[in-house]
Design an enzyme around this catalytic site. Structure first.
Site, PDB file in Angstrom:
ATOM      1  N   HIS A 132      13.572  13.525 -36.402  1.00 40.80           N
ATOM      2  CA  HIS A 132      13.357  14.686 -35.798  1.00 40.80           C
ATOM      3  C   HIS A 132      13.593  15.899 -36.192  1.00 40.80           C
ATOM      4  O   HIS A 132      14.887  16.280 -35.914  1.00 40.80           O
ATOM      5  CB  HIS A 132      12.866  14.438 -34.104  1.00 40.80           C
ATOM      6  N   HIS A 173       8.334  17.980 -35.824  1.00 39.50           N
ATOM      7  CA  HIS A 173       8.373  17.278 -33.511  1.00 39.50           C
ATOM      8  C   HIS A 173       9.707  16.247 -34.128  1.00 39.50           C
ATOM      9  O   HIS A 173      10.819  16.072 -34.374  1.00 39.50           O
ATOM     10  CB  HIS A 173       7.794  17.196 -32.680  1.00 39.50           C
ATOM     11  N   HIS A 189       6.699  -3.768  -0.427  1.00 37.46           N
ATOM     12  CA  HIS A 189       8.096  -3.613   0.039  1.00 37.46           C
ATOM     13  C   HIS A 189       9.240  -4.884  -0.914  1.00 37.46           C
ATOM     14  O   HIS A 189      10.010  -5.434   0.170  1.00 37.46           O
ATOM     15  CB  HIS A 189       8.628  -3.269   1.459  1.00 37.46           C
TER      16      HIS A 189
END
Length: 695
Positions: A38, A280, A497
């Site tokens: 990059h 990039h 949960h």
């Protein structure tokens, strides 16, 4: 919000500019040589990184771990060359050959910065946004550290005062974790935190208009941050003078964290690649690299060109670091002389030692009494809190359920918070309903040093934390996760949960120790072992996750072998064991009940409690064989979750009493009965295994 200084004390010479441009060329060359990486962000950010490392931060390249240093976090870790080039220029230990070896096997310059691998790298960054939360955690730790050692000092006068700087990109600020962490930082009024946003408008898919249209600066204002914008020069390059002035204003703003938006052009000044998404994440290409060198006045035929004048100039950071360190040492010695008791405490903590007699404070629980392991953990924390001042933590808004309140009279909250227990140096952290940021902030706290951190939520919500938990394991950080409500035993809240796959999933993370104690005494022993493993005698640290029950479970006798991960809780009577029952957590008492039935039927049965598979695997083969004799092929593993962990322990003749589907909403006892978690079911599985082993 615009910063346009009329005066500045920044000394910026042609040689400074040449050094910045050298960093740009090094980034382009490094990516071009390896063929991937990059380059664009490292090129455009070079003035900002250089200003921080050469003009702003207090650090000593010759001693990267100096306690008094400022911290730097590159949250945009894909732009690792932004950091590597500055570590090279300043003299942290990287040399030109290391940049040439970028992203190759065995190099000091991996694709993303890695803590413990490269000197000067404060944290491992890669997953975007993690570094923002790490930086928030570091800033929190810095405040708590000051409270431990120098709470009465006026602002800016303590040797424990320092700043945390973070560079983040558009991607970092799109990730939800950065929003969680930034909200926390604003609420905590972390005036020692300065976040620089690389506002370059480019991500992998092109212009950020593809995904973002919010006003990021107003968002940070709403979080309670001090916000500034630095405009670029007319040619599009970052303006060091404007940036320096903004940083100075941020440093002066001690009651709020600071956010500095830096408008940049990615890959500046590459003639054709600048402001493109290709810059990039791809090499620029030989022609574009050569063209960029011509623009900057470098020889296009040369690679990794660094003049003697430039490196001589930037390595003066070593001299400045030595001077800053000497000045700090003088201040530190004055503090030591004035605070001998606190200095002794600092020495102990910095040496990775625990206070004398701390183990004597651990509670021992009455045998036979039913106690939820979450409740036992809470009592252990309160007992340890009285003698281990560096231990602090809290939960993601579940303190009453997680039992993570180490001191109910002392909350880590900034001055001006209306709650009566608010204390800037408080023991109990209220992370808010921000599990992902909590985990990454815990990493930052551990990385900062000189404190020990824990944080809690329900086990099922470890999914929200997973990326940060993985990074804590990757970095060998001594953080402790308190995960309660660890099975369908939590009951009526239902399948959303109730963790089912979570224990096996977490055990799959290399380097994470998952501890699921059977009872209150195993919980106390588990905490003791976790703290012991925080000390330097254990070498590299490791994160631990405690999986604790909501419901009460029977308490057995204290057995130090629990710290070995697995041990014989009840042995066979009437001969050698014909079957071994292996269980964890709340299912251990089911194995004990099954043993009673089997023994009554004349079947000698051993019960092994295995609170931590990872600790057990650390033991020598002799110990493991003594607990799980290879000659006994009949084995049953019992755990209220998927059985993935247990196949290697039970073998072909073995049986696993597990839960291979989601739970339901009902009382926990009903669910255990309906889903086959009973002593009778375990005994039946044992008989099946005995028959299979005899074939």
């Amino acid at each position: 919000m615009s910063t346009k200084p009329t005066t500045t004390d920044l000394e910026w010479t042609e040689l400074d500019q040449r050094a910045v441009d050298t960093a740009r060329i090094l980034a382009a060359d490094a990516v071009q040589k390896v063929g991937n990486g990059h380059p664009g962000t490292a090129m455009s950010l070079a003035p900002a990184a250089y200003t921080l490392f050469q003009k702003v931060m207090r650090h000593d390249p010759a001693d990267a771990d100096w306690t008094g240093r400022d911290r730097f976090v590159l949250s945009a870790g894909h732009s690792s060359l932004t950091l590597y080039t500055q570590l090279y220029l300043a003299g942290f230990g990287l040399e030109l050959d290391d940049l040439k070896a970028f992203r190759t096997w065995g190099s000091k310059t991996p694709g993303h910065p890695e803590y413990g691998h490269t000197v000067g790298v404060e944290t491992t960054t890669g997953p975007l946004g993690q570094g923002v939360a790490n930086a928030v955690g570091m800033a929190m730790a810095a405040r708590y550290e000051r409270g431990l050692f120098d709470p009465e000092a006026a602002p800016g006068t303590s040797p424990f005062d320092h700043f945390v700087y973070c560079i983040a990109g558009d991607g970092c600020l799109q990730e939800g974790i950065s929003a969680e962490a930034s909200s926390t930082a604003g609420h905590q009024k972390l005036g020692n935190l300065i976040l620089l946003w690389d506002d370059n408008h480019i991500s992998i898919e092109g212009d950020t208009e593809t995904a973002v249209s919010e006003d990021t600066m107003k968002r940070y204002e709403a979080y309670g941050w001090h916000v500034q914008r630095v405009e670029p020069k007319e040619n599009g390059d970052l303006d060091p003078e404007a940036l320096f002035a903004a940083i100075q204003a941020a440093r002066a703003e001690t009651s709020r964290p600071s956010f500095i938006a830096m408008r940049s052009i990615i890959a500046w000044p590459a003639p054709n690649a600048q402001n493109t998404e290709a810059a990039h994440g791809s090499a620029l290409g030989d022609e574009e690299v050569a063209a960029t060198k011509r623009v900057l006045g470098f020889d296009p035929e040369k690679s990794f060109e660094v003049s003697d004048e430039v490196i001589g100039h930037t390595r003066r950071a070593l001299d400045r670091g030595r001077e800053a360190r000497a000045k700090w040492e003088k201040q530190f010695q004055e503090w030591r002389s004035a605070n001998p008791e606190r200095a002794a405490e600092f020495d102990r903590i910095a040496a990775g030692e625990l206070p004398a007699g701390w183990e004597e404070k651990l509670p021992v629980f009455e045998t036979g009494k039913g106690v939820a392991t979450r409740a036992a953990s809470g009592k252990v924390l309160q007992a340890l809190g009285a003698v281990v001042p560096e231990l602090w933590g809290g939960s993601a808004d579940l303190a009453g359920s997680n039992n993570t309140t180490i001191d109910k009279t002392s909350s880590f909250l900034p001055a001006g918070n209306p709650l009566p227990e608010a204390d800037p140096y408080g023991r109990t952290i209220h992370f808010g309903i921000r599990e992902h940021a909590m985990a990454a902030e815990m990493n930052g706290i551990a990385l900062h040093g000189n404190t020990r951190i824990f944080g809690g939520t329900f086990l099922v919500f470890s999914d929200y934390m997973r990326n940060a938990v993985r990074l804590s394991a990757l970095m060998h950080l001594p953080v402790t996760y308190v995960w309660t409500h660890d099975s369908i035993g939590l009951g009526e809240d239902g399948p959303t949960h109730q963790p089912v796959e979570h224990l096996a999933s977490l055990r799959a993370i290399p380097g994470l120790n998952v501890v699921r104690p059977a009872d209150a005494n195993e919980t106390s022993i588990a905490w003791r072992e976790v703290l012991r493993r925080w000390t330097k005698e254990f070498g590299k640290g490791a994160p631990h996750g405690l999986a604790l029950t909501r419901q009460g479970v029977p308490t057995y006798d204290w057995n130090d072998d629990a710290a070995r991960g697995g041990y014989v809780l009840f042995d066979a009577e009437g001969g050698e064991p014909q079957v071994v029952l292996i269980a964890t957590g709340s299912e251990v008492h089911l194995a004990v009940g099954a043993r009673e039935q089997l023994q009554a039927a004349g079947v000698p049965t051993r019960v092994v409690s295995m609170p931590c598979v990872e600790w057990f695997e650390e033991q020598d083969q002799g110990y493991r064989d003594a607990v799980l004799p290879p000659s006994v092929k009949a084995r049953v593993a019992v755990e209220a979750g998927i059985g993935l962990t247990w196949h290697r322990y039970v073998g072909d003749a073995g049986r696993i009493v597990s839960l291979e589907h989601f739970g339901a909403s009902a009382d926990g006892k009903v669910l255990f009965r309906e889903f086959g978690f009973t002593a009778e079911a375990v005994a039946a599985a044992a008989r099946e295994s005995i028959e299979a082993a005899a074939r």
